[in-house]
Design a protein around this motif. Structure first.
Motif, short mmCIF file in Angstrom:
data_model
loop_
_atom_site.label_atom_id
_atom_site.label_comp_id
_atom_site.label_asym_id
_atom_site.label_seq_id
_atom_site.Cartn_x
_atom_site.Cartn_y
_atom_site.Cartn_z
N LEU A 303 0.89 -1.18 0.02
CA LEU A 303 -0.06 -0.21 -0.53
C LEU A 303 0.94 1.41 -0.02
N SER A 304 1.63 0.99 1.05
CA SER A 304 2.93 2.77 0.91
C SER A 304 2.88 2.81 -0.44
N GLN A 305 3.67 1.71 -1.23
CA GLN A 305 4.53 2.19 -2.00
C GLN A 305 3.50 2.95 -3.05
N ALA A 306 2.05 2.29 -3.66
CA ALA A 306 1.18 2.49 -4.51
C ALA A 306 1.27 4.11 -3.80
N GLU A 307 0.87 4.41 -2.56
CA GLU A 307 0.75 5.84 -1.88
C GLU A 307 1.58 6.49 -2.42
N VAL A 308 2.54 6.58 -2.49
CA VAL A 308 4.25 7.51 -2.65
C VAL A 308 4.28 7.38 -4.00
N ALA A 309 4.29 6.90 -4.47
CA ALA A 309 3.86 7.04 -6.64
C ALA A 309 3.08 8.03 -6.84
N TYR A 310 1.98 7.47 -6.04
CA TYR A 310 0.81 8.54 -6.52
C TYR A 310 0.49 10.17 -6.51
N GLN A 311 1.15 9.81 -5.32
CA GLN A 311 1.26 11.40 -4.48
C GLN A 311 2.20 12.50 -5.91
N ASN A 312 3.77 11.15 -6.15
CA ASN A 312 4.24 12.46 -6.50
C ASN A 312 3.94 12.29 -8.48
N LEU A 349 -3.86 7.84 -12.00
CA LEU A 349 -4.48 8.02 -10.96
C LEU A 349 -5.63 8.08 -10.32
N LEU A 350 -6.62 7.51 -10.47
CA LEU A 350 -7.68 6.94 -9.66
C LEU A 350 -7.40 5.59 -9.52
N MET A 351 -7.25 4.83 -10.31
CA MET A 351 -6.65 3.67 -9.79
C MET A 351 -6.07 3.67 -8.92
N CYS A 352 -5.30 4.34 -8.44
CA CYS A 352 -4.69 4.18 -7.37
C CYS A 352 -4.87 5.20 -6.13
N ARG A 353 -4.49 5.95 -6.34
CA ARG A 353 -5.61 6.64 -5.50
C ARG A 353 -7.69 5.78 -5.32
N ALA A 354 -8.15 5.15 -5.54
CA ALA A 354 -8.73 3.86 -4.96
C ALA A 354 -8.77 2.51 -4.63
N PHE A 355 -7.38 2.46 -4.96
CA PHE A 355 -6.61 1.25 -4.00
C PHE A 355 -6.58 1.72 -2.47
N SER A 356 -5.44 2.54 -2.99
CA SER A 356 -5.16 3.42 -1.20
C SER A 356 -5.75 3.50 -0.30
N GLU A 357 -7.10 4.64 -0.57
CA GLU A 357 -7.89 4.42 0.02
C GLU A 357 -8.34 2.63 0.61
N GLY A 358 -8.68 2.35 -0.19
CA GLY A 358 -9.80 1.17 0.59
C GLY A 358 -9.08 0.37 0.80
N LYS A 403 -1.18 -5.27 -5.76
CA LYS A 403 -1.27 -4.55 -6.63
C LYS A 403 -0.49 -2.78 -6.43
N GLY A 404 0.19 -2.80 -5.46
CA GLY A 404 1.04 -2.30 -4.93
C GLY A 404 2.03 -1.87 -6.50
N PHE A 405 2.95 -3.32 -6.28
CA PHE A 405 3.26 -2.93 -7.56
C PHE A 405 3.43 -2.28 -8.94
N GLU A 406 2.20 -3.19 -9.03
CA GLU A 406 1.24 -2.80 -10.01
C GLU A 406 0.94 -1.17 -10.20
N LEU A 407 0.67 -0.53 -9.44
CA LEU A 407 0.07 0.63 -9.11
C LEU A 407 1.11 1.84 -9.45
N ALA A 408 2.46 1.29 -8.43
CA ALA A 408 3.34 2.06 -8.77
C ALA A 408 4.12 1.89 -10.18
N ALA A 409 4.03 1.40 -10.85
CA ALA A 409 4.22 1.11 -12.52
C ALA A 409 3.08 2.16 -12.61
N VAL A 410 2.03 1.76 -12.39
CA VAL A 410 0.56 2.66 -13.23
C VAL A 410 1.06 4.12 -12.99
#
Length: 596
Positions: A303-312, A349-358, A403-410
């Motif tokens: 989760l954390s890597q999806a979140e920080v990647a999303y923020q950037n 961006l929304l895929m990352c956000r929806a995953f991270s918050e859920g 999902k964290g790995f996938e969405l960091a790449a997204v």
């Protein structure tokens, strides 16, 4: 230069509005977790991560750890940052006061763990492993062992590790060769080699307390003959202080894809003095305390890597101008529009956000179950929490990290070519996230654990601990027109998950390969439905807040739009996963090994 700001507002929303932490102060262990206390901890923790720990993330990645003649030096600034962490008492947030901690709920500990991992995943592994080792000693150690080790580990003066893997055995620990010879004084001489030992050697603490799996000669064969031992780097003297160097050394460190700031060690034990933790030949029972805590922690890392990647990615896409919006110019004063105007960028961006918050909601719900196991007021409450936690642990570990790995790449994709360049930090998030799918039990093993052990455990009672509340929530809100956009997709996905569960049970009993072939898709279905359950609850809360005139209107409106995206664009994947599962194992198992 990458950035990170802890999502304190969203964490507080989950803790207070979804889980009701602010209403639990009458529960044992929650008395001091008042709203003011929680706010102060989260705000101060956020500052520590932003100002002290996050700036070292790229430093750690670039420099890495250095090995020289058995000694490991951590990257520039790590020792000072760790000292600041220790001085703030952050390692003892959820440790019992008896051993120097603050005795606060695990909910807060997990919230801070997410922040630290987003800020600097490699750094966060040092105190994270210590926390897991402390948990094993707390649950299985003698009173003397607890009093000897826990205060120093809580303060951070000593750190901890877990030593399972050997060169020839990873998942199948029954094959291990490390031996523990009993001594007349009650200690053991531990000899063998362990590999992939995170934080096994470093320069940040006065002692390192290794928890080592080994076999006592003459014990049962295989996994039933494994015991767990406390093996300190320095044997303690008569005053309980580090004394003579023990027979344990770091043979080398690995040169690896990511988490360069954390030392991944080959540890050699040469008649090292060790002390039995728990009962003889029951080492896996004791180690699973640490492994289950670690698996939840690794899920939070995903989760954390999806979140920080999303923020950037958000920062970059608001700033980067390229092309014009397909519906007309949005920034006429600029040579081009910011790329955040483009639908596909917003999809990413929304895929990352929806995953991270859920995922944050589900992860903190799991942390609440850890608290309930320890502090529930009745045995029934404690048992229910323990069964629900056991069921969801492999889901959180594997689904969050896949999902964290996938969405960091997204998120990296949003940068175009710049995302491939080191200075932007995105490729590091992807590399660091990759290990989370592998360690603490590779995700394929987690899927097998879910279908082979957790679903049938307790005659299916563990499964009902999750299915029943989901079904009750759906039934309770089915006729509410305000909730139809969330309840109907959840109900359809949940029905497919129930269908898949029955399919695995029926086919798997006839041919275990059928269950194995469907296991990963099933785990992902489970993860999607679990996030859907969280999102539907959050959507209901957001609607109620808006109806009651909430001050932070924008926050709750954004929450509803993100929920809508999840139910429109993400939970429908359950259908395709069910189709894949239904194909069975025949084609998968048809080829001879030589044909590959």
């Amino acid at each position: 230069m990458p950035i990170y700001n802890a999502p304190v507002k969203d964490i507080k929303f989950v803790l207070n509005d979804l889980l009701g932490l602010d209403k639990m102060t009458n529960m044992p262990g929650f008395e001091d977790a008042t709203p003011d206390m929680v706010d102060a901890i989260l705000e101060e923790g956020s500052k520590l991560m932003r100002d002290v720990i996050q700036p070292l993330n790229q430093v750690g990645d670039t420099e890495g750890c250095k090995w020289n003649d058995g000694e490991v030096t951590t990257p520039t600034g790590f020792k000072e940052a760790y000292q600041a962490y220790c001085e703030g008492g952050w390692g003892g947030i959820d440790v019992p006061e008896e051993f120097g901690g603050q005795g606060l709920p695990h909910l807060l500990g997990v919230s801070l763990a997410e922040m630290m991992s987003s800020a600097n995943m490699a750094f966060g592994m040092y105190p994270g492993l210590t926390h897991g080792a402390s948990a094993a000693i707390l649950k299985h150690g003698t009173q003397e062992q607890k009093e000897t080790y826990l205060p120093k580990m809580t303060s951070g003066e000593w750190t901890g590790t877990m030593n399972l893997t050997e060169p020839h055995c990873g998942t199948d620990l029954g094959l291990m060769r490390t031996k523990a010879e009993p001594q007349e004084d009650g200690s053991y001489k531990v000899s063998g080699t362990k590999i992939f030992i995170s934080a096994g050697e470093h320069d940040m603490s006065d002692n390192i307390i290794h928890l080592v799996l080994a076999k006592i000669p003459g014990g049962p064969e295989g996994i039933k003959g494994v015991s767990l031992f406390i093996v300190p780097k320095f044997v303690l003297d008569e005053n309980g202080n580090p004394g003579a160097r023990n027979g344990v050394s770091c043979g080398s460190i690995e040169h690896k894809m990511g988490i360069h700031g954390n030392s991944t060690c080959v540890m050699n034990y040469d008649e090292a003095t060790g002390y039995l933790l728990g009962d003889p030949h029951k080492g896996m029972r004791a180690m699973f305390t640490m492994m289950n805590a670690a698996r939840l922690g690794v899920g939070i890392q995903g989760l954390s890597q999806a979140e920080v990647a999303y923020q950037n990615a958000v920062e970059y896409t608001k700033d980067r101008i390229q092309g014009r919006s397909i519906t007309g110019v949005k920034a006429p004063e600029k040579a081009a529009d910011p790329i955040i105007v483009h639908p596909d960028i917003r999809r990413n961006l929304l895929m990352c956000r929806a995953f991270s918050e859920g995922a944050r909601a589900l992860g903190l719900w799991a942390a609440l179950q850890v608290d309930m196991v320890e502090k529930g007021q009745t045995q029934e409450e404690r048992d229910a929490a323990d069964e629900a936690l056991g069921l969801l642990t492999p889901v959180i570990k594997a689904y969050f990290t896949d999902k964290g790995f996938e969405l960091a790449a997204v998120a990296q994709q949003c940068f175009g070519g710049h995302g491939y360049i080191h200075e932007w930090g995105m490729e590091q998030f992807v590399r660091d996230a990759r290990i989370t799918q592998i360690y603490e039990g590779a995700n394929g093993i987690q899927a097998l654990d879910l279908v082979g052990r957790k679903i049938p455990s307790n005659l299916g009672r563990s499964l009902r601990r999750f299915f029943h509340p989901v079904d009750a929530f759906i039934q309770e809100n089915m006729m509410n027109p305000e909730m139809k956009d969330y309840i109907m997709p959840l109900a359809k996905a949940f029905a497919k998950l129930q269908q898949a569960t029955a399919m695995i049970g029926e086919k798997g009993m006839k041919n275990p390969d059928e269950a194995g072939a469907a296991s990963t898709e099933y785990l992902h279905m489970f993860g999607l439905v679990a996030l859907g359950y969280m999102w539907a609850q959050m959507a209901k809360i957001a609607k109620e807040k808006l109806a009651n005139g909430a001050e932070d209107k924008e926050f709750f409106e954004t929450k509803l739009i993100t929920a809508q995206f999840f139910f429109e664009r993400m939970i429908p994947d359950v259908s395709s996963l069910l189709v894949k599962m239904s194909a069975g194992s025949k084609t998968m198992m048809a080829l001879d090994a030589e044909a590959f």
